[in-house]
Enzyme design. Sequence first.
Site, short mmCIF file in Angstrom:
data_model
loop_
_atom_site.label_atom_id
_atom_site.label_comp_id
_atom_site.label_asym_id
_atom_site.label_seq_id
_atom_site.Cartn_x
_atom_site.Cartn_y
_atom_site.Cartn_z
N ASP A 8 -14.27 47.28 32.42
CA ASP A 8 -15.38 48.25 32.53
C ASP A 8 -14.76 49.65 32.50
OD1 ASP A 8 -16.01 48.42 36.14
OD2 ASP A 8 -14.13 48.08 35.06
N ASP A 13 -8.95 51.43 34.66
CA ASP A 13 -8.92 50.53 33.50
C ASP A 13 -8.16 51.20 32.35
OD1 ASP A 13 -11.68 50.55 34.93
OD2 ASP A 13 -11.54 48.52 34.13
N ASN A 37 -18.19 50.21 35.91
CA ASN A 37 -17.97 51.62 36.29
C ASN A 37 -18.97 52.55 35.59
OD1 ASN A 37 -15.73 51.30 38.00
ND2 ASN A 37 -14.36 51.12 36.22
N THR A 123 -10.67 43.35 34.53
CA THR A 123 -10.62 44.49 35.46
C THR A 123 -12.01 45.05 35.76
OG1 THR A 123 -10.37 46.12 33.70
CG2 THR A 123 -8.33 45.14 34.58
N PHE A 165 -15.93 46.36 44.46
CA PHE A 165 -16.92 46.73 43.45
C PHE A 165 -17.13 45.66 42.38
CE2 PHE A 165 -19.50 49.59 41.02
CZ PHE A 165 -19.17 49.39 39.69
N ASN A 166 -16.08 45.18 41.74
CA ASN A 166 -16.23 44.24 40.63
C ASN A 166 -16.99 42.98 41.03
OD1 ASN A 166 -14.86 45.87 38.82
ND2 ASN A 166 -12.87 44.91 39.22
N HIS A 247 -5.73 49.89 40.98
CA HIS A 247 -6.28 48.54 41.05
C HIS A 247 -6.00 47.77 39.75
CE1 HIS A 247 -8.59 49.90 44.55
NE2 HIS A 247 -9.17 50.84 43.83
N ASP A 248 -6.47 48.30 38.64
CA ASP A 248 -6.40 47.56 37.37
C ASP A 248 -4.98 47.50 36.79
OD1 ASP A 248 -9.68 48.82 36.37
OD2 ASP A 248 -9.07 47.25 37.76
O1 RIB Z 1 -12.83 48.02 43.11
C1 RIB Z 1 -11.99 48.52 42.11
C2 RIB Z 1 -12.38 47.99 40.78
O2 RIB Z 1 -13.73 48.37 40.48
C3 RIB Z 1 -11.53 48.58 39.64
O3 RIB Z 1 -11.46 47.65 38.61
C4 RIB Z 1 -12.33 49.76 39.22
O4 RIB Z 1 -12.05 50.13 37.87
C5 RIB Z 1 -13.74 49.23 39.34
O5 RIB Z 1 -14.02 48.47 38.18
CA CA Z 2 -12.26 48.34 36.40
#
Ligand code: RIB
Ligand code: CA
Length: 323
Positions: A8, A13, A37, A123, A165-166, A247-248
């Site tokens: 996303d 990312d 996102n 991701t 979030f994901n 994160h990604d």
């Molecule tokens: O929580 C972090 C994740 O959510 C990451 O992948 C960020 O890009 C969002 O997609």
């Molecule tokens: Ca992401």
Amino acid sequence: MKMVMDMDTGIDDAIAIVLAAGSPEVELLAITSVAGNAPVDVCTRNCLLLNELLGGDAVVAAGSDRPLVKSLLTAQEVHGADGLGGHAGSLPAPATNAIDEPAFELLTRLPMEHPGEVTLVTTGPLTNVALALRADPDAVAAYARIIIMGGAFDAPGNTGTVAEFNIYVDPEAAALVLGSGLDITLVPLDATTGAVLTRSALTAHERARGLPLERPGRDVSAILHRAIDHYMDFQFDESGLDGGYMHDPLAVAAALVPGILETHDMRVDVVGNGSDRGRTVRAPVQAHAADQGRGVHVAFGHNDGAFIQLLEGRVLRPVFGPR
Ligand code: RIB
Ligand code: CA
């Protein structure tokens, strides 16, 4: 290593795409977009633009514009209206187009063309992967590895108090994928909040000391600098951290560096609704007695020295010049 990334494409990312593109051992076959996102058309545009500017020959396929069941929640306050730290319209239009094939079809076609050879890194929300599983579970089982950025176990959530979030955006898809019994490595906030690119590490590189450009044009370093600057500003305002969580990129690093993650195998359940929506929980083994898998390899830590070395060598130096 053949790789496919389902993203996303927002800011971290984008850094993950640069890391994969900057890794000589990676043959990036495809990038698929998913709403998260930002709306999926924005994510698709960002995947196309980065792939072009990095000289990549990955195909880009557009994916789902919404979760399986829930309505879409985006994170444009974190990633900007254009998904890369700027306002809508401030990025150039890509010169290439996404292929006609929907993302979930491509996500089942590629592992069947290269059985046991392709690593899938996700991701974003797991909508496309869930659709691929529904369409052809044997194809998804033909991936060599599936590495997923998502979830939060002992670490606080970043979407509400307990959810990441994901997973929060599409809990039904996450439950389907994480409960599939496939050989999955999950990279949750428990690991990724320990993977921080500090602002000082970024600005130590010559070109990163420049000001973020309002209209960065087709310049990767300008686009990435403005994006990371926005991402770090958001994090500083939110928590005082003068840096950004990678994160990604850590999910990509897990594919590149064997053993970089410290993982524990467990079954994982996902809460679909209510105040704990999107929470990932360790499930008792009998909850998944039907599947034959060993459960999910969940990362609770990583080798940060190896990770930062990878970022420095394959992202920061190539994009922002020497220190
Ligand atoms: O929580 C972090 C994740 O959510 C990451 O992948 C960020 O890009 C969002 O997609
Ligand atoms: Ca992401």
